[in-house]
Design a protein around this motif. Structure first.
Motif, short mmCIF file in Angstrom:
data_model
loop_
_atom_site.label_atom_id
_atom_site.label_comp_id
_atom_site.label_asym_id
_atom_site.label_seq_id
_atom_site.Cartn_x
_atom_site.Cartn_y
_atom_site.Cartn_z
N SER A 26 0.82 -1.21 0.00
CA SER A 26 0.00 0.00 0.00
C SER A 26 0.86 1.26 0.00
N ALA A 27 1.96 1.25 0.75
CA ALA A 27 2.85 2.42 0.80
C ALA A 27 3.52 2.66 -0.55
N TYR A 30 0.89 4.06 -2.81
CA TYR A 30 0.65 5.46 -2.44
C TYR A 30 1.73 6.38 -2.99
N SER A 39 -5.35 3.99 2.27
CA SER A 39 -4.26 4.82 2.76
C SER A 39 -3.97 4.59 4.24
N ASN A 42 -0.97 2.55 4.57
CA ASN A 42 0.24 3.34 4.43
C ASN A 42 0.66 3.89 5.78
#
Length: 102
Positions: A26-27, A30, A39, A42
């Motif tokens: 996810s990071a 992002y 998010s 993240n």
């Protein structure tokens, strides 16, 4: 360290590894796309990368091996802390039950 619960430590370790994997993906997403619906993962990655990757980025941040080592160190620290808290609560509850029964 009295009564170290290895099974609980291992379960938490594996769960945190899975959480770190998803939060890392996810990071990366992002950073490349500018945001996703997930998010919060993240933000979880930022928490799970503390303390080794945040405080010692000059040591762990220069190679993939160092990065993974830092994450594994963090996961180990968090798993150990979770196990100690679990054992402490479990011992306090058993002591309370014993004192009530007497």
């Amino acid at each position: 360290m009295k009564k170290f619960n290895q099974n609980f430590f291992f379960i938490i370790f594996v769960l945190l590894c899975v959480l770190v994997l998803f939060s890392f993906v996810s990071a990366v997403d992002y950073d490349e796309r500018g945001g996703t619906d997930l998010s919060f993962l993240n933000e979880i990655f930022k928490i799970l990368s503390f303390p080794s990757l945040t405080l010692f980025s000059s040591v762990f941040g220069h190679s993939q091996t160092g990065f993974v080592t830092g994450l594994l160190l963090n996961i180990s620290i968090y798993s150990f802390l979770a196990e100690r808290i679990y054992t402490f609560i479990k011992l306090k509850r058993s002591n309370r039950k014993n004192s009530i029964e007497e």
